[in-house]
Design a protein around this motif. Structure first.
Motif, PDB file in Angstrom:
ATOM      1  N   MET A   1       0.844  -1.172   0.000  1.00  0.00           N
ATOM      2  CA  MET A   1       0.000   0.000   0.000  1.00  0.00           C
ATOM      3  C   MET A   1       0.891   1.237   0.000  1.00  0.00           C
ATOM      4  O   MET A   1       1.912   1.277   0.656  1.00  0.00           O
ATOM      5  CB  MET A   1      -0.925  -0.004   1.221  1.00  0.00           C
ATOM      6  CG  MET A   1      -1.909   1.126   1.121  1.00  0.00           C
ATOM      7  SD  MET A   1      -3.083   1.401   2.450  1.00  0.00           S
ATOM      8  CE  MET A   1      -3.573  -0.126   3.057  1.00  0.00           C
ATOM      9  N   ASN A   2       0.509   2.266  -0.712  1.00  0.00           N
ATOM     10  CA  ASN A   2       1.324   3.465  -0.868  1.00  0.00           C
ATOM     11  C   ASN A   2       0.613   4.673  -0.256  1.00  0.00           C
ATOM     12  O   ASN A   2       0.382   5.669  -0.929  1.00  0.00           O
ATOM     13  CB  ASN A   2       1.620   3.701  -2.352  1.00  0.00           C
ATOM     14  CG  ASN A   2       2.780   4.643  -2.542  1.00  0.00           C
ATOM     15  OD1 ASN A   2       3.620   4.776  -1.658  1.00  0.00           O
ATOM     16  ND2 ASN A   2       2.828   5.290  -3.673  1.00  0.00           N
ATOM     17  N   THR A   3       0.254   4.558   1.015  1.00  0.00           N
ATOM     18  CA  THR A   3      -0.467   5.627   1.696  1.00  0.00           C
ATOM     19  C   THR A   3       0.381   6.163   2.842  1.00  0.00           C
ATOM     20  O   THR A   3       0.951   5.404   3.613  1.00  0.00           O
ATOM     21  CB  THR A   3      -1.810   5.102   2.249  1.00  0.00           C
ATOM     22  OG1 THR A   3      -2.561   4.558   1.181  1.00  0.00           O
ATOM     23  CG2 THR A   3      -2.592   6.214   2.913  1.00  0.00           C
ATOM     24  N   LEU A   4       0.438   7.469   2.952  1.00  0.00           N
ATOM     25  CA  LEU A   4       1.147   8.145   4.023  1.00  0.00           C
ATOM     26  C   LEU A   4       0.087   8.703   4.965  1.00  0.00           C
ATOM     27  O   LEU A   4      -0.736   9.526   4.563  1.00  0.00           O
ATOM     28  CB  LEU A   4       1.988   9.267   3.415  1.00  0.00           C
ATOM     29  CG  LEU A   4       3.035   9.946   4.268  1.00  0.00           C
ATOM     30  CD1 LEU A   4       4.029   8.945   4.832  1.00  0.00           C
ATOM     31  CD2 LEU A   4       3.768  10.980   3.429  1.00  0.00           C
ATOM     32  N   LEU A  56       4.192   5.446   8.021  1.00  0.00           N
ATOM     33  CA  LEU A  56       4.788   5.329   6.689  1.00  0.00           C
ATOM     34  C   LEU A  56       4.381   4.028   6.008  1.00  0.00           C
ATOM     35  O   LEU A  56       4.076   3.041   6.684  1.00  0.00           O
ATOM     36  CB  LEU A  56       6.316   5.365   6.813  1.00  0.00           C
ATOM     37  CG  LEU A  56       6.902   6.655   7.371  1.00  0.00           C
ATOM     38  CD1 LEU A  56       8.323   6.430   7.838  1.00  0.00           C
ATOM     39  CD2 LEU A  56       6.833   7.734   6.320  1.00  0.00           C
ATOM     40  N   PRO A  57       4.418   4.003   4.683  1.00  0.00           N
ATOM     41  CA  PRO A  57       4.193   2.739   3.974  1.00  0.00           C
ATOM     42  C   PRO A  57       5.308   1.744   4.316  1.00  0.00           C
ATOM     43  O   PRO A  57       6.465   2.131   4.505  1.00  0.00           O
ATOM     44  CB  PRO A  57       4.264   3.131   2.500  1.00  0.00           C
ATOM     45  CG  PRO A  57       4.014   4.599   2.463  1.00  0.00           C
ATOM     46  CD  PRO A  57       4.559   5.135   3.752  1.00  0.00           C
ATOM     47  N   THR A  60       9.560   1.802   3.791  1.00  0.00           N
ATOM     48  CA  THR A  60      10.021   3.172   3.538  1.00  0.00           C
ATOM     49  C   THR A  60      10.519   3.829   4.817  1.00  0.00           C
ATOM     50  O   THR A  60      10.312   3.324   5.920  1.00  0.00           O
ATOM     51  CB  THR A  60       8.892   4.059   2.946  1.00  0.00           C
ATOM     52  OG1 THR A  60       7.875   4.248   3.928  1.00  0.00           O
ATOM     53  CG2 THR A  60       8.319   3.447   1.677  1.00  0.00           C
ATOM     54  N   PHE A  87      10.101   3.364   9.715  1.00  0.00           N
ATOM     55  CA  PHE A  87       8.762   2.847   9.442  1.00  0.00           C
ATOM     56  C   PHE A  87       7.990   2.534  10.725  1.00  0.00           C
ATOM     57  O   PHE A  87       6.801   2.794  10.826  1.00  0.00           O
ATOM     58  CB  PHE A  87       8.851   1.581   8.568  1.00  0.00           C
ATOM     59  CG  PHE A  87       7.596   0.761   8.595  1.00  0.00           C
ATOM     60  CD1 PHE A  87       6.478   1.157   7.871  1.00  0.00           C
ATOM     61  CD2 PHE A  87       7.508  -0.378   9.378  1.00  0.00           C
ATOM     62  CE1 PHE A  87       5.300   0.424   7.916  1.00  0.00           C
ATOM     63  CE2 PHE A  87       6.341  -1.127   9.423  1.00  0.00           C
ATOM     64  CZ  PHE A  87       5.236  -0.715   8.692  1.00  0.00           C
ATOM     65  N   ILE A 118      10.223  10.747   1.220  1.00  0.00           N
ATOM     66  CA  ILE A 118       9.916   9.349   1.512  1.00  0.00           C
ATOM     67  C   ILE A 118      10.790   8.494   0.600  1.00  0.00           C
ATOM     68  O   ILE A 118      10.773   8.649  -0.618  1.00  0.00           O
ATOM     69  CB  ILE A 118       8.421   9.040   1.282  1.00  0.00           C
ATOM     70  CG1 ILE A 118       7.537  10.032   2.052  1.00  0.00           C
ATOM     71  CG2 ILE A 118       8.117   7.594   1.663  1.00  0.00           C
ATOM     72  CD1 ILE A 118       7.802  10.099   3.544  1.00  0.00           C
ATOM     73  N   ASP A 120      12.624   4.516  -0.258  1.00  0.00           N
ATOM     74  CA  ASP A 120      12.599   3.071  -0.062  1.00  0.00           C
ATOM     75  C   ASP A 120      13.785   2.653   0.798  1.00  0.00           C
ATOM     76  O   ASP A 120      14.867   3.249   0.736  1.00  0.00           O
ATOM     77  CB  ASP A 120      12.676   2.347  -1.406  1.00  0.00           C
ATOM     78  CG  ASP A 120      11.404   2.520  -2.225  1.00  0.00           C
ATOM     79  OD1 ASP A 120      10.327   2.738  -1.626  1.00  0.00           O
ATOM     80  OD2 ASP A 120      11.483   2.447  -3.458  1.00  0.00           O
TER      81      ASP A 120
END
Length: 148
Positions: A1-4, A56-57, A60, A87, A118, A120
């Protein structure tokens, strides 16, 4: 999921961190100082609250970096740059600011004080070995590839 996800803390009436332009890599972080300004004397560091907790996702980190305008105009730096929000951290986010200038710098509520990127995170397997591979540079350290 790519939500902050941001949890706004009490006293934070500021906009959440946001990208200033469509091509910006970093989000602006603001000083959350509802009780009043903070003065940073030359050579001193102050911890400035950002007014939120972040989720954080997975995979990340949030890197906290200086804002170029504050650095070049006022010599205000992030001394542990980039600062890392891991994270799994779920506490209030704050920004360490160093006044590397010669005059006192005042931070007020709502000032844009840093930027957050943000990024990886890689977590490779850790192994102990008896030797590492050879390279042309070898063990040449600081300045070994030339000054200019």
């Amino acid at each position: 999921m790519n939500t902050l996800k941001f949890l706004r803390l009490a006293g934070n009436d500021l906009p959440l961190p946001a990208y200033a332009t469509p091509g910006a890599a970093g989000m602006d972080l603001r000083a959350c100082l509802p009780e009043g300004p903070v003065e940073i004397a030359p050579g001193k560091v102050a911890l400035i609250p950002a007014g939120f907790i972040v989720e954080l996702p997975l995979g990340t980190e949030m890197q906290i970096r200086p804002r170029s305008g504050l650095a070049t105009r006022h010599s205000i730096l992030v001394p542990n740059s980039p600062g890392t929000v891991d994270f799994d951290y779920r506490g209030p986010v704050a920004v360490a600011l160093l006044n590397a200038g010669s005059e006192t710098f005042t931070v007020t509520h709502g000032d844009r004080i840093a930027q957050a990127v943000i990024a990886d995170v890689r977590r490779p397997e850790i192994v102990e070995v008896d030797a590492v591979s050879e390279t042309e540079r070898g063990a040449g350290g600081f300045g070994s590839t030339g000054v200019a």
